[in-house]
Write a protein that holds these residues in place. Structure first.
Motif, PDB file in Angstrom:
ATOM      1  N   GLN A  35      22.782  16.296  -3.826  1.00 46.73           N
ATOM      2  CA  GLN A  35      22.825  18.010  -3.281  1.00 46.73           C
ATOM      3  C   GLN A  35      22.977  17.562  -1.801  1.00 46.73           C
ATOM      4  OE1 GLN A  35      22.880  21.163  -4.382  1.00 46.73           O
ATOM      5  NE2 GLN A  35      23.732  21.480  -2.544  1.00 46.73           N
ATOM      6  N   LEU A  36      24.440  17.741  -1.126  1.00 47.88           N
ATOM      7  CA  LEU A  36      24.771  17.486   0.099  1.00 47.88           C
ATOM      8  C   LEU A  36      24.120  18.362   0.891  1.00 47.88           C
ATOM      9  CD1 LEU A  36      28.469  16.384   0.203  1.00 47.88           C
ATOM     10  CD2 LEU A  36      26.098  14.950  -0.108  1.00 47.88           C
ATOM     11  N   ILE A  37      23.319  18.136   2.250  1.00 48.58           N
ATOM     12  CA  ILE A  37      22.793  19.023   3.202  1.00 48.58           C
ATOM     13  C   ILE A  37      23.745  19.620   3.910  1.00 48.58           C
ATOM     14  CG2 ILE A  37      20.981  19.541   4.625  1.00 48.58           C
ATOM     15  CD1 ILE A  37      20.008  19.047   1.799  1.00 48.58           C
ATOM     16  N   THR A  38      23.812  21.131   4.009  1.00 50.19           N
ATOM     17  CA  THR A  38      24.871  21.506   5.157  1.00 50.19           C
ATOM     18  C   THR A  38      23.929  22.370   5.747  1.00 50.19           C
ATOM     19  OG1 THR A  38      25.687  23.334   3.345  1.00 50.19           O
ATOM     20  CG2 THR A  38      26.751  21.046   3.497  1.00 50.19           C
ATOM     21  N   GLY A  39      24.629  22.916   6.823  1.00 47.35           N
ATOM     22  CA  GLY A  39      23.984  23.830   7.675  1.00 47.35           C
ATOM     23  C   GLY A  39      24.597  23.745   9.229  1.00 47.35           C
ATOM     24  N   GLU A  40      23.759  24.639  10.102  1.00 47.65           N
ATOM     25  CA  GLU A  40      24.209  24.753  11.321  1.00 47.65           C
ATOM     26  C   GLU A  40      23.552  23.230  11.971  1.00 47.65           C
ATOM     27  OE1 GLU A  40      21.931  27.645  13.733  1.00 47.65           O
ATOM     28  OE2 GLU A  40      21.198  28.165  11.771  1.00 47.65           O
ATOM     29  N   PHE A  41      22.727  22.884  11.647  1.00 46.49           N
ATOM     30  CA  PHE A  41      22.313  21.742  12.325  1.00 46.49           C
ATOM     31  C   PHE A  41      23.347  20.500  12.180  1.00 46.49           C
ATOM     32  CE2 PHE A  41      20.499  17.271  12.729  1.00 46.49           C
ATOM     33  CZ  PHE A  41      19.627  17.279  13.757  1.00 46.49           C
ATOM     34  N   LYS A  64      18.607   3.203  17.579  1.00 51.37           N
ATOM     35  CA  LYS A  64      17.712   4.561  17.809  1.00 51.37           C
ATOM     36  C   LYS A  64      19.001   5.420  18.078  1.00 51.37           C
ATOM     37  CE  LYS A  64      14.629   6.517  21.397  1.00 51.37           C
ATOM     38  NZ  LYS A  64      13.748   6.338  22.409  1.00 51.37           N
ATOM     39  N   LEU A  65      18.667   6.660  17.490  1.00 52.19           N
ATOM     40  CA  LEU A  65      19.593   7.902  17.703  1.00 52.19           C
ATOM     41  C   LEU A  65      18.651   8.822  18.019  1.00 52.19           C
ATOM     42  CD1 LEU A  65      22.159   9.651  17.091  1.00 52.19           C
ATOM     43  CD2 LEU A  65      21.373  10.104  14.925  1.00 52.19           C
ATOM     44  N   VAL A  66      19.015   9.653  19.208  1.00 50.89           N
ATOM     45  CA  VAL A  66      18.414  11.134  19.777  1.00 50.89           C
ATOM     46  C   VAL A  66      19.527  11.891  19.729  1.00 50.89           C
ATOM     47  CG1 VAL A  66      17.330  11.949  21.954  1.00 50.89           C
ATOM     48  CG2 VAL A  66      17.021   9.532  21.331  1.00 50.89           C
ATOM     49  N   ILE A  67      18.983  13.065  19.014  1.00 55.51           N
ATOM     50  CA  ILE A  67      19.755  14.185  19.066  1.00 55.51           C
ATOM     51  C   ILE A  67      19.123  15.275  20.032  1.00 55.51           C
ATOM     52  CG2 ILE A  67      20.669  16.369  17.597  1.00 55.51           C
ATOM     53  CD1 ILE A  67      21.625  13.416  16.746  1.00 55.51           C
ATOM     54  N   PRO A  68      19.665  15.719  21.215  1.00 55.83           N
ATOM     55  CA  PRO A  68      19.223  16.343  22.229  1.00 55.83           C
ATOM     56  C   PRO A  68      18.749  17.709  21.514  1.00 55.83           C
ATOM     57  CG  PRO A  68      21.065  14.994  23.063  1.00 55.83           C
ATOM     58  CD  PRO A  68      21.013  15.025  21.410  1.00 55.83           C
ATOM     59  N   ALA A  69      17.902  18.412  22.318  1.00 52.32           N
ATOM     60  CA  ALA A  69      17.405  19.754  21.805  1.00 52.32           C
ATOM     61  C   ALA A  69      18.564  20.579  22.243  1.00 52.32           C
ATOM     62  CB  ALA A  69      16.308  20.128  22.546  1.00 52.32           C
ATOM     63  N   THR A  70      19.579  20.135  22.961  1.00 52.53           N
ATOM     64  CA  THR A  70      20.707  21.405  23.336  1.00 52.53           C
ATOM     65  C   THR A  70      21.943  21.183  22.245  1.00 52.53           C
ATOM     66  OG1 THR A  70      21.739  19.373  24.665  1.00 52.53           O
ATOM     67  CG2 THR A  70      20.539  20.954  25.764  1.00 52.53           C
ATOM     68  N   MET A  71      21.808  20.457  21.396  1.00 53.41           N
ATOM     69  CA  MET A  71      22.820  20.238  20.297  1.00 53.41           C
ATOM     70  C   MET A  71      22.397  21.105  19.043  1.00 53.41           C
ATOM     71  SD  MET A  71      24.208  16.302  20.768  1.00 53.41           S
ATOM     72  CE  MET A  71      25.515  16.712  19.565  1.00 53.41           C
ATOM     73  N   TYR A  72      21.312  21.620  18.968  1.00 50.95           N
ATOM     74  CA  TYR A  72      21.022  22.564  17.973  1.00 50.95           C
ATOM     75  C   TYR A  72      20.029  23.503  18.062  1.00 50.95           C
ATOM     76  CZ  TYR A  72      16.547  20.327  17.892  1.00 50.95           C
ATOM     77  OH  TYR A  72      14.864  19.989  18.038  1.00 50.95           O
ATOM     78  N   ARG A  73      19.870  24.644  17.185  1.00 54.25           N
ATOM     79  CA  ARG A  73      19.319  25.863  17.533  1.00 54.25           C
ATOM     80  C   ARG A  73      17.870  25.663  17.605  1.00 54.25           C
ATOM     81  NH1 ARG A  73      16.846  28.975  13.847  1.00 54.25           N
ATOM     82  NH2 ARG A  73      17.836  28.228  11.884  1.00 54.25           N
ATOM     83  N   GLN A  74      17.131  25.954  18.745  1.00 51.63           N
ATOM     84  CA  GLN A  74      15.724  25.511  18.925  1.00 51.63           C
ATOM     85  C   GLN A  74      14.812  26.154  17.983  1.00 51.63           C
ATOM     86  OE1 GLN A  74      14.298  23.171  21.533  1.00 51.63           O
ATOM     87  NE2 GLN A  74      16.341  22.606  20.436  1.00 51.63           N
ATOM     88  N   ASN A  75      15.004  27.256  17.487  1.00 50.58           N
ATOM     89  CA  ASN A  75      14.221  27.833  16.579  1.00 50.58           C
ATOM     90  C   ASN A  75      14.141  27.334  15.302  1.00 50.58           C
ATOM     91  OD1 ASN A  75      16.494  29.315  15.903  1.00 50.58           O
ATOM     92  ND2 ASN A  75      15.605  31.305  16.211  1.00 50.58           N
ATOM     93  N   LEU A  76      15.154  26.300  14.912  1.00 48.88           N
ATOM     94  CA  LEU A  76      14.828  25.603  13.641  1.00 48.88           C
ATOM     95  C   LEU A  76      13.705  25.091  13.251  1.00 48.88           C
ATOM     96  CD1 LEU A  76      17.459  24.872  11.736  1.00 48.88           C
ATOM     97  CD2 LEU A  76      17.164  22.575  12.756  1.00 48.88           C
ATOM     98  N   ILE A 108      15.079  20.502   9.471  1.00 53.66           N
ATOM     99  CA  ILE A 108      16.314  20.347   9.482  1.00 53.66           C
ATOM    100  C   ILE A 108      17.085  20.965   8.283  1.00 53.66           C
ATOM    101  CG2 ILE A 108      18.041  18.412   9.461  1.00 53.66           C
ATOM    102  CD1 ILE A 108      16.062  16.811  11.092  1.00 53.66           C
ATOM    103  N   MET A 109      16.383  20.880   7.184  1.00 50.15           N
ATOM    104  CA  MET A 109      17.000  21.541   5.956  1.00 50.15           C
ATOM    105  C   MET A 109      16.753  22.952   5.838  1.00 50.15           C
ATOM    106  SD  MET A 109      15.422  18.971   3.078  1.00 50.15           S
ATOM    107  CE  MET A 109      16.248  19.578   1.410  1.00 50.15           C
ATOM    108  N   GLY A 110      16.206  23.579   7.002  1.00 43.18           N
ATOM    109  CA  GLY A 110      16.155  25.076   6.941  1.00 43.18           C
ATOM    110  C   GLY A 110      14.749  25.583   6.408  1.00 43.18           C
ATOM    111  N   LYS A 111      13.937  24.809   6.103  1.00 40.42           N
ATOM    112  CA  LYS A 111      12.536  25.254   5.383  1.00 40.42           C
ATOM    113  C   LYS A 111      11.384  25.068   6.399  1.00 40.42           C
ATOM    114  CE  LYS A 111      13.961  22.687   1.293  1.00 40.42           C
ATOM    115  NZ  LYS A 111      14.483  23.827   0.408  1.00 40.42           N
ATOM    116  N   GLU A 112      10.775  26.500   6.138  1.00 44.68           N
ATOM    117  CA  GLU A 112       9.614  26.735   7.079  1.00 44.68           C
ATOM    118  C   GLU A 112       8.427  25.602   6.934  1.00 44.68           C
ATOM    119  OE1 GLU A 112       6.468  30.134   8.141  1.00 44.68           O
ATOM    120  OE2 GLU A 112       7.829  30.501   6.579  1.00 44.68           O
ATOM    121  N   ALA A 113       7.766  25.044   8.064  1.00 47.70           N
ATOM    122  CA  ALA A 113       6.775  24.396   8.016  1.00 47.70           C
ATOM    123  C   ALA A 113       5.442  25.117   8.062  1.00 47.70           C
ATOM    124  CB  ALA A 113       6.907  23.554   9.364  1.00 47.70           C
ATOM    125  N   HIS A 114       4.690  24.738   6.785  1.00 50.25           N
ATOM    126  CA  HIS A 114       3.346  25.127   6.688  1.00 50.25           C
ATOM    127  C   HIS A 114       2.470  24.512   7.172  1.00 50.25           C
ATOM    128  CE1 HIS A 114       5.179  28.204   3.937  1.00 50.25           C
ATOM    129  NE2 HIS A 114       5.583  27.353   3.460  1.00 50.25           N
TER     130      HIS A 114
END
Length: 493
Positions: A35-41, A64-76, A108-114
């Motif tokens: 199941q490929l993961i798609t979405g805004e990230f 090392k790979l860094v994805i800066p905060a500016t490259m995705y929606r922060q309230n993810l 990243i998968m769009g699931k809420e953290a409990h």
């Protein structure tokens, strides 16, 4: 369990045969398209960084790979208030805070953290100083971690950064540890080698919002691949939990196994002997009660983990009839919603119970179940273990099986049996089990329909012959206003 229900069963079993019906049901291929993961990230820009980094990971073992905060929606990422408070206090004290593991993966998968786990460069004593409500405990091998408690609210799991374990240092593209005399370090790369799979070895820098990935975890998450952080052969041969955890993640997300991981699990089946009771029950419970029990069981069966866990079922395992029954039952449970692991085990062990009960009519359900439990590999005994108390499973299964026999005999027309069955604390689960069986065996449908809305013994009055007389008479009543109907005493009990 000695109860009125059990005593009634001993009578009923003499009247009713026990059967295990082989049914034909679809058995999905074990290796499916992931199941490929798609979405805004995973934007075009982020994917380009991931792909470029992955080539270097493959060449060097890590990059090392860094994805800066500016490259995705922060309230993810959204965290529980208590965890936020703990992380804020740690950052304010001058230490790094890296949210890790499932929290990052699920965000990243769009699931809420409990709940939240985080890693820090503060040592265990400093963590307790910063967070007085935290308690330290020995996690494994005299390596200490902490939990910050918040009354009835979820606790926060906190760990110092782990150095590379001595048995891994310098092996199979793994760097040599810079902290050979300590289980802790301040190097985030070293900490990644304490993680199991690449998508669980990613970090969210709480202070900056950046995502840090050393092992292609983002690539594997996007592509739907379960891959170990370091060499699969070394990883599996030194940690039997990889069998169960890889199956759980692959089942939960419909991911495929990395080819090297697949081979390693086939080559190192013998390492399962190192699996202890804690992880045997805990990991299988996590896989069975998550709503993906069918796929999880398929993977355990494919890698022959079932041969180790379910020693009591060795004469049934890998047979078409057994797999069709168990996979059919688990599929029904999954489609209805999450099932308790004990209900799943009631299905997994049912075929042997049915055969043993038919051959040993004088043995109680409890005695038959105890024999099955004794025959299982030691790691699957339903005992009190440190991860949780699973001793409830035995009385749970015993009740469900006992009720199956009462609910599938004509004696259910007896008011005493109806009241006894309905009074059992596991009646709802037993009904769910019966309905699942009926979906595979049409001869059980009348029983499932009856117990869906059980009537009193008076239900036996309405036989097909009596019903025909009632219907014929009712037509006359509608036409003439009245019509005499006589039901002879010979037509009912």
């Amino acid at each position: 369990m000695e109860s009125k229900v059990l005593n009634l069963w001993m009578v009923a079993i003499l009247l009713c045969g026990l059967s295990f019906t082989a049914v034909s049901c679809h058995n999905d291929e074990t290796v499916e398209t992931p199941q490929l993961i798609t979405g805004e990230f995973f934007s075009t820009a982020v994917n380009r960084l991931i792909d470029e980094n992955y080539a270097e990971v493959q060449q060097n073992g890590y990059a090392k790979l860094v994805i800066p905060a500016t490259m995705y929606r922060q309230n993810l990422f959204s965290f529980p208030p208590n965890a936020v408070s703990d992380m804020e206090a740690t950052v304010k004290a001058g230490y790094k805070v890296y949210v890790n593991g499932g929290t990052v993966r699920d965000g990243i998968m769009g699931k809420e953290a409990h709940d939240v786990d985080f890693t820090t460069d503060a040592d265990i004593m400093k963590i307790k100083e910063i967070l007085p409500h935290a308690e330290a405990f020995n996690a494994f091998r005299d390596i200490w971690v902490a939990k910050a408690y918040h009354g009835d609210e979820l606790e926060t799991d906190i760990a110092p950064m782990f150095s590379i374990f001595p048995e891994l240092s310098g092996k199979a593209d793994i760097p040599v540890t810079n902290s050979p005399n300590s289980p802790y370090c301040t190097d985030l790369l070293e900490d990644t080698y304490s993680r199991d799979f690449t998508f669980n070895a990613m970090y969210y820098d709480y202070a900056t919002g950046d995502i840090i990935d050393y092992h292609g975890g983002l690539h594997d998450l996007r592509e739907g691949i379960v891959r170990t952080v370091y060499d699969a052969d070394l990883s599996v041969s030194t940690d039997a939990r990889k069998f169960l955890r890889s199956a759980r993640f692959a089942a939960k997300y419909n991911f495929k196994m990395d080819s090297k991981l697949d081979k390693a699990m086939k080559d190192h089946w013998d390492v399962l002997s190192q699996l202890d009771v804690n992880n045997g029950v805990y990991q299988t419970a996590s896989g069975l009660d998550g709503g993906f029990a069918k796929r999880f069981f398929e993977l355990l069966d494919y890698y022959k983990v079932t041969d180790f866990l379910y020693n009591s079922m060795k004469q049934y395992l890998h047979t078409t009839a057994y797999n069709d029954f168990v996979l059919g039952m688990l599929d029904v449970f999954d489609k209805e919603g999450k099932a308790d692991m004990a209900l799943c085990y009631a299905a997994i062990f049912w075929p042997r119970f049915a055969a043993d009960a038919a051959a040993n009519e004088q043995m109680t359900v409890g005695e038959l179940l105890a024999a099955i439990d004794r025959d299982n590999a030691a790691c699957l005994r339903f005992e009190n273990v440190s991860y949780g108390d699973y001793s409830y499973a035995l009385p749970f299964i015993e009740d469900v099986w006992t009720l199956q026999q009462l609910m599938t005999c004509e004696t259910y027309k007896n008011d005493g049996i109806v009241s006894q069955v309905k009074a059992n604390e596991h009646y709802a689960e037993a009904l769910r089990f019966l309905k699942a069986r009926a979906s595979l065996d049409s001869t059980l449908e009348p029983y499932a329909e009856f117990w869906e809305n059980p009537l009193s013994a008076s239900a036996s009055f309405y036989s097909p012959e009596v019903n025909k007389m009632i219907d014929d008479n009712y037509e006359l009543v509608k036409r003439d206003g009245y019509a005499e109907l006589v039901i002879p005493a010979t037509m009912y009990d």
